[in-house]
Structures are given as C-alpha cells and as structure tokens.
Design an enzyme around this catalytic site. Structure first.
Site, PDB file in Angstrom:
ATOM      1  N   GLU A 124      91.966 -16.926  64.720  1.00  0.00           N
ATOM      2  CA  GLU A 124      91.999 -15.567  65.230  1.00  0.00           C
ATOM      3  C   GLU A 124      92.467 -15.461  66.677  1.00  0.00           C
ATOM      4  O   GLU A 124      93.123 -14.484  67.044  1.00  0.00           O
ATOM      5  CB  GLU A 124      90.611 -14.919  65.101  1.00  0.00           C
ATOM      6  N   SER A 178      99.233 -11.822  18.217  1.00  0.00           N
ATOM      7  CA  SER A 178     100.050 -10.916  17.396  1.00  0.00           C
ATOM      8  C   SER A 178     100.029  -9.472  17.868  1.00  0.00           C
ATOM      9  O   SER A 178     100.784  -8.648  17.352  1.00  0.00           O
ATOM     10  CB  SER A 178      99.583 -10.985  15.936  1.00  0.00           C
TER      11      SER A 178
END
Length: 489
Positions: free
Chosen positions: A83, A359
């Site tokens: 940071e 399917s």
C-alpha cells in the site's frame, strides 16, 4: 504595460498569500473519536417489494481496537509493502508515487493507479467526507502533511490498522484476523498477513467468500513478492509462505441475512459497478428483483432434494435459479442446499459456477438447425457414425482423440427418426448430426445471443458441444431457456 504586469503580479501574490494562510490555519480535527460514517451509511439490500431486508452490510459492526505492539509485524510489513512502501520516509504525501500513478493513468488511459499514502487514507476515512472534489483532495494532502508532523508514524499506522474496512461489518485487522483465521492479529502467519494486505485494496472483490478467489490468490502472491523485493522478508520465509495452504473460517451464520447466495451475487455486481468505497459507505438502498416467497420455496426444495441427491449420487450440492422470462428478473437463487453448511462448502455458489450442461445444450443446436431451414419433421439417423474424417468410417471403438463416434447410454441405435423425436428422447447421435449440419460457430453464436456468454472458442469444443462439451453456468442456462418460454424474445 508596466502597470498591468504589476497588477497581475500583485494578484498572484495575493492568491498565493491567501492559499498559504488557508493552509496554515487548516486545523486537524480531534482524532480521539474517529468517524465511523461508513457504518452509519451502510448499504442495505432488499427484495423486489423494497420491504423485506435481505442484508445490511453494516449490521453487527465488528471493530476491536488493539495496541500497535499487539499486531504482528508481518501484518504491518505486508500492508506497507503493497500500500505505501515509503510510509516511514515520506512526509504524509508521496509526491513521487503520485507522479508515477499519474503517468500510468495517462499512458494507459485508465484510473487504475491511486498514489494515496496510508496517512492520506487515514485522513480520508476518518476525517474528511467522501466527496470527490479538487478542494477536498487538496485538503486531504494538507491534512496528511500536518498529521504526519503532529503524531508519530507508528500511531498513524496503528489508526489505519484498527480502522481499515475488510468488507461487510468487519473493521480493523484484529476483527479480520479473528473472522478469517480464528486468531488474534498478533498471531497470524506471513501467508495470512499477505492475504489480509491483499484484501484491503477492494475487500468485496477480494473476499475469500466471493467470486474471485483466484484474483485474491494472485494479489496475495504479489504482496509476498513486494515484501521480498523490499527486503522485508527473507527468501526462506517467502518460500514457506508461498507454499502454505491457508484455510479460511466458514463465513459466520448471521441470522440477519436472507437469500445469501443471491445477496453476495448482488454485492459482487455492486462492487464492480460502483466501487468498494461506495458499496461499503455510500448508504445505498438496493431494491433487487428477488421474490422472497419464491426464494423461500426454492431453499426448501434445495435442501430436500439435495439430501436425496447426496444419498443417491453422492452429490454434495445443487443449485436453483428462477427467472421471469418476460422481464429477465432473477426471482430466486440458491447456490447449494444450505449456505451455512460447513461440511459441503455451502457458501460456494454453484448457480454461477461453470459446469458441463450435458444434453440440456441440445435445444440451442436444434434451434440453430431450424434457422438453416430444417424443420421438426426433418429425418436424422441414429446409426453407428464416425464423425471424424481423420478416422475410418467403421472405426467406432478407436481411442484416438481425433476420432469421434458418440453413443447413447443404453448402447442402442434407433435408425431414422424425426428431429422432434430425437430431441424429445434426447438421443445423442442425431444431436451431433444436427450440430454438424447447423455448424459449431453458428450454433454458438445463437446460444450467445440467447444468453450463453461463457462459450467463445468454437475450435475448443467441436461436435462434442451439443452433448455438453462446453462449460456454462446454471444462471446462463436458465436465462437462455427463458427465450424459449418467451416465444423467442
């Protein structure tokens, strides 16, 4: 002309004088009672009526202040490394970092770089309002410089560590450590500290319970890399941390959350759309599409049939998505049979995970076939078929990856049959024939138009696509099927 120059110089000196006077008289507010406006302006998420509260991001706010010496050095070093690497050397504002961020933003045409120091973030989160104006930014810089001179660096860092939000109701490294790892901030490992540092940039996006665990892992590794490059850890400790398998505690069962899979799906969207700062402290009132009556029934069914599926098929989880085909509204979503069941990783959202659809993909291929001019009465052939030209037509049992000769689960062949019957009985070989006739690319394009966004490379799937060879989410499938229910719209 001389008088004009004198007037301009006088005006400049007057403005500069006022600016210096403003900066000199700007006072630092009392830091003994730090603001918690983000808690008071928490985001609330409701169902479609706007009356049933699904989740309040600020409810049961957890914040435990701990002394600086009781926080692990790993946490301090990890956060500084990722940071604000110059935290202990700059004077509150790192102008070199600001210049670098500005250059990156200009050259990349983005706003990806921030350049704010930890001191600036303390000022922004604890003193100033969240409005994005030039005056507020100047005030932030000035107050950061003043704050840096007013109190020691360690005290500034301690304020930051005790106030930084970690998403939802978590504030400060102590509560985050307890919530995520079940330990105090003084006892976290280097790897755990790296995870904490990785999260604070965007707590919702990098949440270990969210949708971006892979990105959290990448950023954790970046934190460790920065710590090594800056000489904050030795190679041996770095290697150990890289290999450590950190286990996060399951997300706590909060009685204040309803439809949790859906809620966190919405939270992720809000964070990506508006940013984490707005999400955490913007006081958003979010009315969603969820119908809580339908959601409650879906959760009952998910739990009931999930237990049956586990007993019969050893399947840990299931998912349910309900969509209004007319509007596209998501009315219900469950991502497992029980979000709070630790034994089955119930907080994982299977509704948006990519899985092979089997399917259920066939209707999209048959739809593409109809667009080519074929009809439900077109005859297809359920006979032994080798679809790969690289293999002999009668080489049906070859294990060569180039060969492709699908069969049905019962091993039977039914001969000629209409498209209508082939789809109704979900027969495999006619479906592959349909994909061969309609084309993989055209079938994928139609599926994408209907809502299947995760399929993009036709060469990756080939003819196996019609039998579920590509991976899609349940949410995509339900959304796409709603086109059928909506008569094609």
């Amino acid at each position: 002309m001389k008088d004009l120059r004198l007037m301009v110089l006088s005006a400049i000196f007057f403005i500069l004088g006022l600016s210096f006077l403003w900066m000199a008289t700007l006072k630092i507010p009392d830091l003994s009672d730090l603001a918690v406006r983000k808690v008071y302006q928490s985001t609330k998420i409701y169902d479609r009526t706007g009356k049933i509260l699904l989740y309040d991001l600020g409810q049961n706010t957890k914040r435990t202040l701990v002394p600086f010496e009781d926080i692990s050095p790993f946490v301090k070093q990890a956060i500084i490394a990722i940071e604000d690497r110059n935290f202990y050397t700059h004077g509150g504002v790192d102008f070199k970092a600001l210049l670098r961020a500005l250059i990156v933003d200009i050259t990349t045409f983005s706003l990806s770089q921030g350049g704010s120091t930890l001191t600036q973030q303390v000022v922004k989160n604890s003193i100033l309002t969240g409005d994005k104006t030039i005056a507020r930014k100047l005030k932030e810089w000035i107050l950061a410089v003043k704050l840096d001179k007013a109190i020691p660096k360690d005290q500034i860092l301690n304020i930051y560590l005790n106030e930084i939000p970690f998403g939802g109701s978590l504030y400060g490294v102590e509560e985050a450590s307890n919530s995520f790892f079940g330990k105090e901030a003084g006892g976290v490992t280097l790897a755990e500290a790296a995870y904490l540092a990785a999260m604070i940039n965007a707590p919702t996006y990098y949440s270990p319970y969210g949708l971006h665990r892979d990105k959290l892992e990448e950023r954790k590794n970046k934190v460790l890399d920065e710590m090594l490059n800056q000489g904050l850890v030795e190679q041996k400790a770095y290697d150990t941390a890289k290999k450590e398998q950190v286990t996060f505690n399951p997300k706590e069962n909060s009685g204040g959350i309803k439809a949790p899979h859906f809620v966190f799906f919405i939270i992720d969207w809000l964070e990506q759309t508006y940013g984490d700062e707005v999400l955490q402290g913007g006081g958003l009132q979010v009315i969603t599409s969820l119908d809580y009556d339908i959601q409650a029934k879906a959760e009952v069914f998910a739990k009931k049939y999930g237990a049956i599926k586990q007993e019969s098929f050893n399947a840990d989880n299931n998912a349910i998505v309900v969509i209004d085909p007319k509007s596209g509204d998501i009315l219900a979503m469950t991502g497992s049979r029980d979000y709070f069941d630790k034994g089955i990783q119930g907080n994982f959202n299977a509704a948006i995970a990519h899985r092979q659809p089997g399917s259920t993909f066939k209707p999209f291929v048959y739809s593409a076939l109809f667009e080519k001019g074929y009809t439900p009465d077109t005859i297809l052939w359920d006979v032994p078929t080798q679809f790969s030209p690289a293999c002999a037509w009668d080489d049906l049992d070859s294990e060569d990856e180039k060969c492709y000769s699908p069969v049905d689960y019962d091993g039977k062949y039914r001969g000629p049959m209409t498209v209508r019957d082939a789809l109704a009985q979900s027969i495999n070989i006619p479906a592959v024939e349909a994909l061969y006739l309609s084309g993989v690319s055209d079938s994928m394009n139609l599926a994408q138009d209907m809502g299947i966004s995760s399929l993009s490379d036709p060469d990756r799937y080939g003819l196996s696509l019609v039998l579920g060879g590509g991976e899609v989410s349940l949410l995509e499938m339900v959304s796409a099927y709603s086109v059928f229910a909506n008569d094609g719209d």
